[in-house]
Design a protein around this motif. Structure first.
Motif, PDB file in Angstrom:
ATOM      1  N   ARG A   1      -4.004  12.914  12.749  1.00  0.00           N
ATOM      2  CA  ARG A   1      -4.784  12.411  13.877  1.00  0.00           C
ATOM      3  C   ARG A   1      -4.700  10.893  14.007  1.00  0.00           C
ATOM      4  NH1 ARG A   1      -8.955  15.691  11.454  1.00  0.00           N
ATOM      5  NH2 ARG A   1     -10.355  13.909  11.549  1.00  0.00           N
ATOM      6  N   VAL A   2      -3.898  10.261  13.146  1.00  0.00           N
ATOM      7  CA  VAL A   2      -3.651   8.817  13.246  1.00  0.00           C
ATOM      8  C   VAL A   2      -2.730   8.581  14.436  1.00  0.00           C
ATOM      9  CG1 VAL A   2      -2.508   6.856  12.127  1.00  0.00           C
ATOM     10  CG2 VAL A   2      -3.996   8.361  10.796  1.00  0.00           C
ATOM     11  N   SER A   3      -3.031   7.578  15.210  1.00  0.00           N
ATOM     12  CA  SER A   3      -2.186   7.224  16.349  1.00  0.00           C
ATOM     13  C   SER A   3      -1.077   6.293  15.882  1.00  0.00           C
ATOM     14  CB  SER A   3      -3.003   6.502  17.425  1.00  0.00           C
ATOM     15  OG  SER A   3      -4.019   7.351  17.903  1.00  0.00           O
TER      16      SER A   3
ATOM     17  N   ARG B   1      -2.330   1.807   3.322  1.00  0.00           N
ATOM     18  CA  ARG B   1      -3.566   1.237   3.871  1.00  0.00           C
ATOM     19  C   ARG B   1      -4.231   2.243   4.810  1.00  0.00           C
ATOM     20  NH1 ARG B   1      -8.096  -1.415   3.363  1.00  0.00           N
ATOM     21  NH2 ARG B   1      -8.641  -2.673   5.154  1.00  0.00           N
ATOM     22  N   ALA B   2      -3.442   2.881   5.656  1.00  0.00           N
ATOM     23  CA  ALA B   2      -3.990   3.880   6.575  1.00  0.00           C
ATOM     24  C   ALA B   2      -4.611   5.039   5.800  1.00  0.00           C
ATOM     25  CB  ALA B   2      -2.904   4.388   7.520  1.00  0.00           C
ATOM     26  N   ALA B   3      -3.900   5.518   4.797  1.00  0.00           N
ATOM     27  CA  ALA B   3      -4.426   6.622   3.984  1.00  0.00           C
ATOM     28  C   ALA B   3      -5.712   6.203   3.278  1.00  0.00           C
ATOM     29  CB  ALA B   3      -3.375   7.074   2.976  1.00  0.00           C
ATOM     30  N   ARG B   4      -5.740   5.001   2.759  1.00  0.00           N
ATOM     31  CA  ARG B   4      -6.928   4.497   2.054  1.00  0.00           C
ATOM     32  C   ARG B   4      -8.120   4.387   3.004  1.00  0.00           C
ATOM     33  NH1 ARG B   4     -10.496   4.463  -1.273  1.00  0.00           N
ATOM     34  NH2 ARG B   4     -11.253   2.556  -2.194  1.00  0.00           N
TER      35      ARG B   4
ATOM     36  N   VAL C   1     -13.076   6.167   7.186  1.00  0.00           N
ATOM     37  CA  VAL C   1     -12.724   5.770   8.550  1.00  0.00           C
ATOM     38  C   VAL C   1     -12.135   6.993   9.260  1.00  0.00           C
ATOM     39  CG1 VAL C   1     -11.196   4.312   9.950  1.00  0.00           C
ATOM     40  CG2 VAL C   1     -12.321   3.370   7.915  1.00  0.00           C
ATOM     41  N   ILE C   2     -12.601   7.238  10.473  1.00  0.00           N
ATOM     42  CA  ILE C   2     -12.067   8.404  11.185  1.00  0.00           C
ATOM     43  C   ILE C   2     -10.604   8.141  11.541  1.00  0.00           C
ATOM     44  CG2 ILE C   2     -14.293   9.200  12.066  1.00  0.00           C
ATOM     45  CD1 ILE C   2     -13.496   8.002  14.799  1.00  0.00           C
ATOM     46  N   PRO C   3      -9.735   9.143  11.377  1.00  0.00           N
ATOM     47  CA  PRO C   3      -8.303   8.958  11.627  1.00  0.00           C
ATOM     48  C   PRO C   3      -7.998   8.474  13.043  1.00  0.00           C
ATOM     49  CG  PRO C   3      -8.686  11.033  10.510  1.00  0.00           C
ATOM     50  CD  PRO C   3     -10.037  10.475  10.873  1.00  0.00           C
ATOM     51  N   GLU C   4      -8.811   8.885  13.993  1.00  0.00           N
ATOM     52  CA  GLU C   4      -8.599   8.484  15.382  1.00  0.00           C
ATOM     53  C   GLU C   4      -8.798   6.987  15.592  1.00  0.00           C
ATOM     54  OE1 GLU C   4      -9.664  12.781  15.234  1.00  0.00           O
ATOM     55  OE2 GLU C   4     -10.549  10.973  14.367  1.00  0.00           O
ATOM     56  N   ALA C   5      -9.402   6.312  14.627  1.00  0.00           N
ATOM     57  CA  ALA C   5      -9.638   4.871  14.724  1.00  0.00           C
ATOM     58  C   ALA C   5      -8.528   4.055  14.074  1.00  0.00           C
ATOM     59  CB  ALA C   5     -10.975   4.517  14.088  1.00  0.00           C
ATOM     60  N   VAL C   6      -7.482   4.734  13.610  1.00  0.00           N
ATOM     61  CA  VAL C   6      -6.363   4.045  12.956  1.00  0.00           C
ATOM     62  C   VAL C   6      -5.167   4.063  13.897  1.00  0.00           C
ATOM     63  CG1 VAL C   6      -4.799   4.021  10.972  1.00  0.00           C
ATOM     64  CG2 VAL C   6      -7.197   4.700  10.675  1.00  0.00           C
ATOM     65  N   LEU C   7      -4.574   2.919  14.086  1.00  0.00           N
ATOM     66  CA  LEU C   7      -3.409   2.788  14.960  1.00  0.00           C
ATOM     67  C   LEU C   7      -2.301   2.087  14.184  1.00  0.00           C
ATOM     68  CD1 LEU C   7      -2.106   2.933  17.820  1.00  0.00           C
ATOM     69  CD2 LEU C   7      -3.179   0.713  18.277  1.00  0.00           C
ATOM     70  N   LEU C   8      -1.167   2.757  14.030  1.00  0.00           N
ATOM     71  CA  LEU C   8      -0.007   2.187  13.347  1.00  0.00           C
ATOM     72  C   LEU C   8       1.062   1.871  14.388  1.00  0.00           C
ATOM     73  CD1 LEU C   8       0.311   4.648  10.301  1.00  0.00           C
ATOM     74  CD2 LEU C   8      -0.523   2.294  10.260  1.00  0.00           C
ATOM     75  N   LEU C   9       1.413   0.604  14.515  1.00  0.00           N
ATOM     76  CA  LEU C   9       2.417   0.192  15.494  1.00  0.00           C
ATOM     77  C   LEU C   9       3.542  -0.572  14.806  1.00  0.00           C
ATOM     78  CD1 LEU C   9       0.114  -1.091  18.387  1.00  0.00           C
ATOM     79  CD2 LEU C   9       1.280   1.109  18.223  1.00  0.00           C
TER      80      LEU C   9
END
Length: 194
Positions: A57-59, A16-19, A25-33
């Motif tokens: 750059r994904v958080s 989902r993050a990769a998609r 979507v800018i990578p900085e706007a993705v947060l995986l917790l």
């Protein structure tokens, strides 16, 4: 994503993050917790393998480390100083035990719950948004007759933590939710948290 072990949660989240990134979507706007450091590292590693350097750059991190990072900067907004102390489960149990003794609940003639049991009760109350009386009646019926003392100890525990600028793991999550409900915190994305 909530599911049992081995059902593909990490795969679903990383894909989902990769998609999202692939679709603009800018990578900085993705947060995986996630709940464990190991799972957080694995999610970020898998995301990086799926696409290109943008996924770096994904958080990501654990819920608790993210909560700690945000609350350190905004603790005053939830009634704490930024130098708050975090109690782990053992520390929480020890504080509960000290307070149990101070309230004279250790010397009761009828067996009172042990510190580990009390900590589990209190955590269940917070995590399920269920009143303590119901948690005790459902999961610890042998202590239902002592609910007044158990609730008094819970109130003492909450007051002690507040008075001493202390949060336990449950407080980190609850206070983060409180803060997020009050404000927009998109500025915290693009930070790797342990």
């Amino acid at each position: 994503v909530v599911a049992g072990a081995g059902t593909g949660k990490t795969r679903a989240l990383t894909y989902r993050a990769a998609r999202l990134i692939e679709s603009g979507v800018i990578p900085e706007a993705v947060l995986l917790l996630t709940f464990t450091r190991k799972a957080a590292r694995e999610m970020l590693r898998r995301a990086a393998m799926l696409l290109d350097e943008r996924t770096e750059r994904v958080s990501g991190g654990t819920f608790h480390s993210f909560a700690n990072m945000v609350l350190r900067q905004h603790a005053a907004e939830v009634g704490y100083a930024s130098n708050f102390t975090i109690l782990d489960q053992g520390d929480s149990e020890d504080v509960i035990n000290v307070l149990r003794s101070r309230l004279g609940l250790s010397a009761k003639e009828k067996r009172f719950p042990r510190k580990q049991t009390l900590q589990r009760m209190y955590s269940a109350t917070v995590n399920t948004l269920t009143p303590l009386e119901i948690v005790v009646a459902k999961d610890y019926p042998q202590f239902a007759g002592q609910i007044d003392d158990i609730e008094a100890l819970a109130r003492a525990y909450v007051a002690y933590k507040r008075a001493n600028n202390i949060m336990d793991y449950d407080d980190l999550l609850v206070n983060l939710v409180t803060l997020l409900e009050q404000r927009d915190f998109t500025v915290y994305l693009n930070r790797q948290v342990p």
